[in-house]
Design a protein around this motif. Sequence first.
Motif, PDB file in Angstrom:
ATOM      1  N   LEU A 268      30.139  55.075  24.887  1.00 47.29           N
ATOM      2  CA  LEU A 268      30.386  55.124  26.332  1.00 47.29           C
ATOM      3  C   LEU A 268      31.675  55.854  26.660  1.00 47.29           C
ATOM      4  N   LEU A 269      31.688  56.457  27.836  1.00 43.91           N
ATOM      5  CA  LEU A 269      32.929  57.001  28.381  1.00 43.91           C
ATOM      6  C   LEU A 269      33.469  55.985  29.381  1.00 43.91           C
ATOM      7  N   VAL A 270      34.698  55.515  29.193  1.00 42.18           N
ATOM      8  CA  VAL A 270      35.328  54.592  30.141  1.00 42.18           C
ATOM      9  C   VAL A 270      36.572  55.291  30.676  1.00 42.18           C
ATOM     10  N   GLN A 271      36.595  55.552  31.978  1.00 42.20           N
ATOM     11  CA  GLN A 271      37.717  56.294  32.554  1.00 42.20           C
ATOM     12  C   GLN A 271      38.315  55.518  33.730  1.00 42.20           C
ATOM     13  N   GLY A 272      39.574  55.115  33.580  1.00 39.69           N
ATOM     14  CA  GLY A 272      40.280  54.535  34.721  1.00 39.69           C
ATOM     15  C   GLY A 272      40.798  55.663  35.603  1.00 39.69           C
ATOM     16  N   PHE A 273      40.986  55.389  36.887  1.00 38.67           N
ATOM     17  CA  PHE A 273      41.517  56.444  37.771  1.00 38.67           C
ATOM     18  C   PHE A 273      42.245  55.821  38.964  1.00 38.67           C
ATOM     19  N   ILE A 274      43.176  56.587  39.509  1.00 37.96           N
ATOM     20  CA  ILE A 274      43.902  56.201  40.721  1.00 37.96           C
ATOM     21  C   ILE A 274      43.657  57.318  41.735  1.00 37.96           C
ATOM     22  N   VAL A 275      43.042  56.967  42.832  1.00 37.02           N
ATOM     23  CA  VAL A 275      42.540  57.995  43.756  1.00 37.02           C
ATOM     24  C   VAL A 275      43.649  58.877  44.334  1.00 37.02           C
ATOM     25  N   THR A 276      44.839  58.307  44.487  1.00 37.05           N
ATOM     26  CA  THR A 276      45.937  59.095  45.073  1.00 37.05           C
ATOM     27  C   THR A 276      46.497  60.129  44.090  1.00 37.05           C
ATOM     28  N   GLU A 277      46.023  60.087  42.839  1.00 40.90           N
ATOM     29  CA  GLU A 277      46.428  61.123  41.886  1.00 40.90           C
ATOM     30  C   GLU A 277      45.460  62.306  41.894  1.00 40.90           C
ATOM     31  N   HIS A 278      44.505  62.282  42.801  1.00 41.54           N
ATOM     32  CA  HIS A 278      43.497  63.360  42.848  1.00 41.54           C
ATOM     33  C   HIS A 278      43.420  63.938  44.264  1.00 41.54           C
ATOM     34  N   LEU A 279      44.586  64.248  44.808  1.00 43.25           N
ATOM     35  CA  LEU A 279      44.637  64.696  46.206  1.00 43.25           C
ATOM     36  C   LEU A 279      43.873  66.004  46.414  1.00 43.25           C
ATOM     37  N   ASP A 280      43.672  66.761  45.331  1.00 42.95           N
ATOM     38  CA  ASP A 280      42.942  68.028  45.450  1.00 42.95           C
ATOM     39  C   ASP A 280      41.505  67.825  45.948  1.00 42.95           C
ATOM     40  N   VAL A 281      40.889  66.668  45.646  1.00 43.15           N
ATOM     41  CA  VAL A 281      39.488  66.475  46.071  1.00 43.15           C
ATOM     42  C   VAL A 281      39.381  65.824  47.454  1.00 43.15           C
ATOM     43  N   TRP A 282      40.502  65.355  47.989  1.00 41.28           N
ATOM     44  CA  TRP A 282      40.419  64.603  49.259  1.00 41.28           C
ATOM     45  C   TRP A 282      39.785  65.400  50.401  1.00 41.28           C
ATOM     46  N   PRO A 283      40.181  66.673  50.621  1.00 44.56           N
ATOM     47  CA  PRO A 283      39.570  67.387  51.755  1.00 44.56           C
ATOM     48  C   PRO A 283      38.045  67.491  51.618  1.00 44.56           C
ATOM     49  N   GLU A 284      37.572  67.815  50.414  1.00 45.90           N
ATOM     50  CA  GLU A 284      36.117  67.919  50.210  1.00 45.90           C
ATOM     51  C   GLU A 284      35.441  66.560  50.413  1.00 45.90           C
ATOM     52  N   ALA A 285      36.024  65.525  49.804  1.00 43.76           N
ATOM     53  CA  ALA A 285      35.422  64.194  49.885  1.00 43.76           C
ATOM     54  C   ALA A 285      35.441  63.678  51.331  1.00 43.76           C
ATOM     55  N   LEU A 286      36.580  63.822  52.007  1.00 43.57           N
ATOM     56  CA  LEU A 286      36.676  63.323  53.387  1.00 43.57           C
ATOM     57  C   LEU A 286      35.704  64.061  54.303  1.00 43.57           C
TER      58      LEU A 286
END
Length: 332
Positions: A268-286
Motif C-alpha cells: 500500500l501507499l500511505v501518504q500523510g498531507f497538510i493541505v496548506t502546504e499545497h497552495l499551488d493546487v488551491w486555485p484549481e481545486a477552489l
Amino acid sequence: MTQMNRRIVLASRPQTAVSPDNFRLEQTPLATLGDGQFRVRNHYLSIDPYMRGRMNDAKSYAEPLAIGDVMIGATVGEVVESKHPSFVVGDKVTGMFGWQDYDTSDGVGVRKVDDALVPLTAYLGVAGMPGVTAWYGLNKIIAPQSGQTIVVSAASGAVGSVVGQLAKLAGCRAVGIAGGEQKCRYVVEELGFDACVDYKAGNLYPALKAATPDGVDGYFENVGGESFDATLSRMNPFGRIALCGMIAGYDGQPVPLKQPSIILTMRLLVQGFIVTEHLDVWPEALGALTRLVAQKKLKFRECVADGLERAPEALIGLLHGQNFGKQLVKIA
Ligand code: NDP
C-alpha cells in the motif's frame, strides 16, 4: 465613542480534552487604520479540528498559539473600513481573521469571494479549506479510477462529505464510515454514497466487509483507530491511503494500528498531507469545487452555533463528534 472588539483568546492549554476555561472572552478598543490597511467585520467563523493541535505546546507541522493569543480561525466577512487600494467597503472576503468580531488586514492571504455564486458560508467549507483538503487527498493521493471502491471516515463531515461525492462523480463506489444511524442515512440518501457504515453500531468490520464486496482501492482517513484497522483489512493490493486526520487521538490518547503488516503484504501507499502546504493546487481545486456547488452537483450541510461566545462550545462539540456537517459560528 471608541468602538470595541470582542475576541476569544487562549487562556490555558488543555491537558486532555478541551474545556471552556481554556478560553477567555475579552474586549479591546479597535485601533485606527493605517495606510494600506482595511477592517473586516467577521460574519461567520469556521470551527476546525486543527484548532485543537494549535492549543498544545508540542512539535507539529505548525507553530502553537501562545497563551493570550486570539484563537486562530478562518472567517468570512465584509470590509467595513478601508485605506487599501484594492479592498473597498462592502467587499466580501475570507481570511484567517480569528475568533473575533473584527480584524485589520493588509490583504495578504485574503481572498475576495462572490456570494452571488454560492452562499458566503460555503467558502469556509465545501468551497474553502475543507473542500480543497478533500479534493487534494482524493485526486492527488488516491487518484481514483472509475469502478474502484473508495472509503472515507467522518463521512458526514466537512471534508468526508466532499470526498465521497467527488469519488461518485469520478465513477467510483463511495462508502462512508460515520457515527450514528442519522449521519449514515444522510450520507447515503442525501449525499448519494453507495453505502455508509455506522461505527457506533458495534459491528464495524463485518458491516464494512459487506459494503465493500470488491475490497477497497482508496481510503481517505480522517479519524484513526478502529476505522483505520477495519479498512486496512479490506484494502486491495497497491491500494492508496490519504492520511488526512486522526481526530480520535487529538486529545492525546494513542490510536494504535493493530496490523501495520497489511501495508507491506498489500504493497500500500500511505501518504500523510497538510493541505496548506499545497497552495499551488488551491486555485484549481477552489474553482472546480465552487462550480460544482453552483451547479448543485456537490451538496453540503452546516451546523451553526449562534454568537461568538459560543465558539468554545462549538469546538468542544466538534471534538466529540457532535457536529452534523460543517461546524460554523455565526458572529454577526
Ligand atoms: P468534521 O466535520 O468531519 O467533524 C469531525 C468529525 O469527526 C465528527 O463529527 C465525528 O463524526 C468524527 N469523529 C470520529 N471519531 C471521532 C472521535 N473519536 N472524536 C471526535 N470526532 C470523531 O471535521 P472536518 O471535516 O473539518 O475534518 C475531518 C478530518 O480532516 C479531521 O481529522 C481534521 O483534522 C482533518 N483535516 C486535515 C487537513 C489536512 O490538511 N491534513 C485539513 C482539514 C481537515 P462521526 O460522528 O461521524 O464520528
